[in-house]
Design an enzyme around this catalytic site. Structure first.
Site, PDB file in Angstrom:
ATOM      1  N   LYS A  92      -1.879  -4.917  -0.678  1.00 16.07           N
ATOM      2  CA  LYS A  92      -2.114  -3.621  -1.340  1.00 16.07           C
ATOM      3  C   LYS A  92      -1.280  -3.528  -2.623  1.00 16.07           C
ATOM      4  O   LYS A  92      -1.074  -4.534  -3.281  1.00 16.07           O
ATOM      5  CB  LYS A  92      -1.846  -2.477  -0.369  1.00 16.07           C
ATOM      6  CG  LYS A  92      -2.643  -2.642   0.938  1.00 16.07           C
ATOM      7  CD  LYS A  92      -2.662  -1.421   1.785  1.00 16.07           C
ATOM      8  CE  LYS A  92      -3.470  -1.706   3.053  1.00 16.07           C
ATOM      9  NZ  LYS A  92      -3.598  -0.556   3.931  1.00 16.07           N
ATOM     10  N   ASN A 135      -3.507  -8.260   3.349  1.00 13.94           N
ATOM     11  CA  ASN A 135      -3.771  -7.351   2.238  1.00 13.94           C
ATOM     12  C   ASN A 135      -2.451  -6.725   1.798  1.00 13.94           C
ATOM     13  O   ASN A 135      -1.939  -5.826   2.453  1.00 13.94           O
ATOM     14  CB  ASN A 135      -4.772  -6.283   2.716  1.00 13.94           C
ATOM     15  CG  ASN A 135      -5.095  -5.267   1.639  1.00 13.94           C
ATOM     16  OD1 ASN A 135      -4.668  -5.405   0.495  1.00 13.94           O
ATOM     17  ND2 ASN A 135      -5.845  -4.236   2.013  1.00 13.94           N
ATOM     18  N   HIS A 182     -12.694  -1.634   0.647  1.00 14.73           N
ATOM     19  CA  HIS A 182     -11.589  -1.141   1.489  1.00 14.73           C
ATOM     20  C   HIS A 182     -11.646   0.387   1.523  1.00 14.73           C
ATOM     21  O   HIS A 182     -11.998   1.019   0.521  1.00 14.73           O
ATOM     22  CB  HIS A 182     -10.252  -1.629   0.929  1.00 14.73           C
ATOM     23  CG  HIS A 182      -9.129  -1.388   1.881  1.00 14.73           C
ATOM     24  ND1 HIS A 182      -8.545  -0.155   2.029  1.00 14.73           N
ATOM     25  CD2 HIS A 182      -8.527  -2.208   2.777  1.00 14.73           C
ATOM     26  CE1 HIS A 182      -7.600  -0.237   2.965  1.00 14.73           C
ATOM     27  NE2 HIS A 182      -7.578  -1.467   3.437  1.00 14.73           N
ATOM     28  N   GLU A 192     -12.375  -1.775  10.002  1.00 15.27           N
ATOM     29  CA  GLU A 192     -11.084  -1.099   9.874  1.00 15.27           C
ATOM     30  C   GLU A 192     -11.280   0.401  10.082  1.00 15.27           C
ATOM     31  O   GLU A 192     -11.640   1.124   9.143  1.00 15.27           O
ATOM     32  CB  GLU A 192     -10.501  -1.339   8.479  1.00 15.27           C
ATOM     33  CG  GLU A 192     -10.252  -2.798   8.170  1.00 15.27           C
ATOM     34  CD  GLU A 192      -9.141  -2.969   7.154  1.00 15.27           C
ATOM     35  OE1 GLU A 192      -8.171  -3.639   7.484  1.00 15.27           O
ATOM     36  OE2 GLU A 192      -9.235  -2.403   6.051  1.00 15.27           O
ATOM     37  N   GLU A 224      -9.444   2.528   1.312  1.00 17.22           N
ATOM     38  CA  GLU A 224      -8.641   3.207   0.293  1.00 17.22           C
ATOM     39  C   GLU A 224      -9.423   3.293  -1.020  1.00 17.22           C
ATOM     40  O   GLU A 224      -9.306   4.270  -1.757  1.00 17.22           O
ATOM     41  CB  GLU A 224      -7.300   2.470   0.115  1.00 17.22           C
ATOM     42  CG  GLU A 224      -6.361   2.800   1.274  1.00 17.22           C
ATOM     43  CD  GLU A 224      -5.407   1.692   1.664  1.00 17.22           C
ATOM     44  OE1 GLU A 224      -5.148   0.794   0.856  1.00 17.22           O
ATOM     45  OE2 GLU A 224      -4.930   1.734   2.822  1.00 17.22           O
ATOM     46  N   SER A 275      -3.268  -1.400  11.626  1.00 17.04           N
ATOM     47  CA  SER A 275      -1.998  -1.449  12.357  1.00 17.04           C
ATOM     48  C   SER A 275      -1.841  -2.689  13.237  1.00 17.04           C
ATOM     49  O   SER A 275      -1.182  -2.633  14.278  1.00 17.04           O
ATOM     50  CB  SER A 275      -1.802  -0.167  13.175  1.00 17.04           C
ATOM     51  OG  SER A 275      -1.740   0.947  12.319  1.00 17.04           O
ATOM     52  N   GLY A 290      -2.527   1.834   8.631  1.00 16.57           N
ATOM     53  CA  GLY A 290      -1.204   2.278   8.187  1.00 16.57           C
ATOM     54  C   GLY A 290      -0.626   3.402   9.017  1.00 16.57           C
ATOM     55  O   GLY A 290       0.366   4.019   8.633  1.00 16.57           O
TER      56      GLY A 290
END
Ligand code: PGA
Length: 338
Positions: free
Chosen positions: A55, A53, A148, A224, A150, A270, A230
């Site tokens: 992003k 991904n 996702h 996730e 985010e 991560s 991250g």
């Protein structure tokens, strides 16, 4: 004054549920032989799958370099899907070599759409700034990442909205990586599985059908944990295995045993070249969804090739016809052999 008509969305009339997965024939070929092979463990039977991904990262120059690095790597018995920003999808499609496949990072569905048949036939129109599943289908983009964290958190995407997006994307023949996961607060208050089951249920509600043809190898679930994305703080193997096994059990109880076996469950948060081997040994990890480390070609190829570590751990032989031989050191680490 001349008024420009705004295109209106018309709910699609009911149609035969089986047509949903046959509509886009070029995208619905059987994806792998392993999906039909049963293994004598609790693990799924799908092929290991790793997603990259990217992003909202990349320039023309950096994307060109990354694609060159990826093409230089040799992949071993693994499905790999990379998700560049929309602007680079076409370039990635043109220049990445097989077996790499390409994913969009999102696509659109009208949130207020009431469509009890769940067929979402068309979603183009007056939606400034959005990209529809129809467009992805037209450009022959085979995959899309949906839900996702985010997008759920920064853009307020609800479980129901994500469920509709998944159904819409499936209708257009797209394979989907749908992300689920809890916040740190939710984990610490013992709500991890409640949160994840609600996210799964919203998807199951929208794509449920008699044949379960919308699930299986073409809907991948990425677990996730939000606190691991991250942050450099990877979930422990025990935490990951526990959640993955419960997701698989949920699918067995709420969809079907067959779907539970065939569904690939990725871990994301991560993951890097240093920690991937340990995680790949887990029986219920069927791959990874990788953010930061997917921007480094060599590291990403190494993560993809932990497929061999996973197959060894669950006692599955590499596919016949594979040109690569696998070997491991005493600690079970994969040796770099060709
Ligand atoms: P990360 O991102 O690997 O950088 O933690 C994973 C993801 O968000 O998919």
């Amino acid at each position: 004054m001349t008024r420009v008509a705004t295109p209106t969305r018309v709910a699609t009339p009911a149609r035969d549920a089986t047509k949903r997965t046959t509509r886009c024939r070029w995208l619905t070929r059987p994806r792998d032989d392993d999906a039909r092979r049963r293994v004598a463990t609790n693990a799924g039977n799908g092929r290991f799958i790793v997603g990259g991904n990217w992003k909202c990262n990349g320039t023309r120059a950096s994307v060109k370099t990354l694609i060159e690095e990826l093409n230089a790597g040799e992949l071993r018995d693994v499905d790999v899907v990379v998700a560049p920003p929309f602007l680079f999808l076409d370039e990635a499609t043109e220049t990445l070599k097989a077996p790499y496949e390409v994913a969009a990072q999102n696509c659109w569905v009208e949130p207020g759409l009431v469509d009890p048949t769940h067929h979402y036939d068309s979603d183009t129109g007056a939606f400034t700034g959005e990209v529809s599943a129809e467009m992805l289908e037209d450009l022959r983009i085979p995959w899309v990442i949906l839900g996702h964290s985010e997008r759920r958190n920064l853009f307020n995407e609800s479980n129901e909205f994500v469920g509709k997006k998944v159904a819409h994307a499936r209708f257009h023949g797209l394979s989907v990586i749908v992300c689920v996961g809890e916040t740190l607060e939710e984990r610490e208050s013992g709500k991890t599985m409640d949160v994840i089951f609600a996210q799964l249920k919203a998807v199951a509600t929208e794509i449920d059908d008699k044949e379960h043809s919308s699930w299986g190898s073409q809907v991948v679930i990425a677990y996730e944990p939000i606190w691991a994305i991250g942050t450099g703080k990877v979930a422990t193997p025990e935490q990951v295995q526990d959640v993955h096994a419960k997701i698989r059990q949920w699918l067995a109880d709420n969809v079907s045993e067959e779907v539970a076996k065939a569904t690939r469950i990725q871990y994301g948060g991560s993951v890097n070249a240093g920690n991937c081997s340990e995680l790949a040994r887990l029986s219920d990890i069927d791959g990874f969804l990788v953010g930061g480390a997917s921007l480094k070609g060599d590291d990403f190829v190494k993560i993809c090739n932990t497929s061999a570590v996973h197959y060894k751990a669950i006692g599955r032989k590499p596919r016949s016809g594979s040109v690569v031989t696998y070997s491991f050191d005493e600690d079970g680490e994969l040796l770099e052999t060709k």
